[in-house]
Design a protein around this motif. Sequence first.
Motif, mmCIF file in Angstrom:
data_model
loop_
_atom_site.group_PDB
_atom_site.id
_atom_site.type_symbol
_atom_site.label_atom_id
_atom_site.label_comp_id
_atom_site.label_asym_id
_atom_site.label_seq_id
_atom_site.Cartn_x
_atom_site.Cartn_y
_atom_site.Cartn_z
ATOM 1 N N TYR A 177 62.219 28.348 41.694
ATOM 2 C CA TYR A 177 63.004 29.253 40.931
ATOM 3 C C TYR A 177 63.765 29.443 39.868
ATOM 4 O O TYR A 177 64.095 29.811 38.610
ATOM 5 C CB TYR A 177 63.203 30.027 42.009
ATOM 6 C CG TYR A 177 64.280 31.422 41.917
ATOM 7 C CD1 TYR A 177 63.334 32.457 41.553
ATOM 8 C CD2 TYR A 177 65.072 31.343 42.220
ATOM 9 C CE1 TYR A 177 64.341 33.820 40.993
ATOM 10 C CE2 TYR A 177 66.140 32.652 41.335
ATOM 11 C CZ TYR A 177 66.033 33.671 41.756
ATOM 12 O OH TYR A 177 66.595 35.006 41.067
ATOM 13 N N PHE A 178 65.341 28.231 41.013
ATOM 14 C CA PHE A 178 65.576 28.027 39.461
ATOM 15 C C PHE A 178 65.398 27.271 38.245
ATOM 16 O O PHE A 178 66.018 26.598 37.458
ATOM 17 C CB PHE A 178 67.215 26.827 39.840
ATOM 18 C CG PHE A 178 67.787 27.826 41.322
ATOM 19 C CD1 PHE A 178 68.578 28.638 41.207
ATOM 20 C CD2 PHE A 178 67.518 28.115 43.293
ATOM 21 C CE1 PHE A 178 69.215 29.615 42.141
ATOM 22 C CE2 PHE A 178 68.258 28.455 43.363
ATOM 23 C CZ PHE A 178 69.142 29.192 43.679
ATOM 24 N N SER A 179 64.437 26.650 38.048
ATOM 25 C CA SER A 179 64.294 25.664 37.052
ATOM 26 C C SER A 179 64.065 26.098 36.009
ATOM 27 O O SER A 179 63.361 25.981 34.408
ATOM 28 C CB SER A 179 63.051 25.116 37.612
ATOM 29 O OG SER A 179 61.366 25.064 37.901
ATOM 30 N N GLN A 180 63.451 28.101 36.296
ATOM 31 C CA GLN A 180 63.005 28.811 35.401
ATOM 32 C C GLN A 180 64.166 29.439 34.351
ATOM 33 O O GLN A 180 64.747 29.842 35.513
ATOM 34 C CB GLN A 180 62.117 29.993 36.196
ATOM 35 C CG GLN A 180 61.030 29.460 36.452
ATOM 36 C CD GLN A 180 59.423 29.270 36.278
ATOM 37 O OE1 GLN A 180 59.552 30.269 34.523
ATOM 38 N NE2 GLN A 180 59.108 29.011 36.326
ATOM 39 N N PRO A 181 63.895 29.923 33.553
ATOM 40 C CA PRO A 181 64.858 29.549 31.920
ATOM 41 C C PRO A 181 65.565 31.117 32.471
ATOM 42 O O PRO A 181 64.456 32.184 32.389
ATOM 43 C CB PRO A 181 64.542 29.879 30.920
ATOM 44 C CG PRO A 181 63.116 29.892 30.949
ATOM 45 C CD PRO A 181 62.834 28.916 32.564
ATOM 46 N N HIS A 182 66.671 32.042 32.575
ATOM 47 C CA HIS A 182 67.251 32.822 32.702
ATOM 48 C C HIS A 182 68.417 33.465 31.477
ATOM 49 O O HIS A 182 69.113 32.619 31.536
ATOM 50 C CB HIS A 182 67.891 33.576 34.200
ATOM 51 C CG HIS A 182 67.346 33.137 35.450
ATOM 52 N ND1 HIS A 182 66.256 34.084 35.742
ATOM 53 C CD2 HIS A 182 67.082 31.937 36.441
ATOM 54 C CE1 HIS A 182 65.354 33.582 36.792
ATOM 55 N NE2 HIS A 182 66.464 32.156 37.554
ATOM 56 N N PHE A 183 67.250 33.802 30.425
ATOM 57 C CA PHE A 183 68.274 34.130 29.724
ATOM 58 C C PHE A 183 69.105 35.487 29.676
ATOM 59 O O PHE A 183 68.544 36.749 30.089
ATOM 60 C CB PHE A 183 67.359 34.703 28.630
ATOM 61 C CG PHE A 183 66.762 32.724 27.767
ATOM 62 C CD1 PHE A 183 67.167 31.820 27.584
ATOM 63 C CD2 PHE A 183 65.621 32.723 27.547
ATOM 64 C CE1 PHE A 183 67.208 30.549 27.915
ATOM 65 C CE2 PHE A 183 65.007 32.276 28.242
ATOM 66 C CZ PHE A 183 65.621 30.319 27.314
ATOM 67 N N SER A 184 70.593 35.773 29.123
ATOM 68 C CA SER A 184 70.365 36.858 28.557
ATOM 69 C C SER A 184 70.007 37.738 27.496
ATOM 70 O O SER A 184 69.612 37.148 26.689
ATOM 71 C CB SER A 184 72.633 37.263 28.561
ATOM 72 O OG SER A 184 72.718 36.339 27.528
#
Length: 145
Positions: free
Chosen positions: A92-99
Amino acid sequence: MESVNVKKLLDAYFEGNTSLEEEKALQNYFNSETVADELLEYQQIFLGLKAAKEERSSRAFNLPESKPKTIKTWWYSAAAMLLVAFGLGSFYFSQPHFSQEEKEALAAFEKSKNAMMLLSENLNKGAEQIVFIDQFTITKDRIFE
């Protein structure tokens, strides 16, 4: 018991094909006093088996107490659950979370990258045509010399 029947039972006994009743009959026959002379050699086997059956040990044995295995099972299941939780968390945390701003910048970057690729393809096509112009110039110079 006839010696012919006893010989058949002995053959089956040594091949492991006798029932418990047949083995009991053989033991009774060979442990009795009336054994045929040609079968006396087998009497020692059954007398030895009878003696071994009656042997008892006077030695006391202390067996170690075994611990219940439920603790190990609980420990393994807890470790497996932690491992699965760690794996899911790291995924879950390795997936990029972009604004929203970063997403727009990435979209603009992809558009400009596609435009540059189109420009590069067209320049390559033009460069292929320059080869023909060079050949034309060389041929023209030969003719007009």
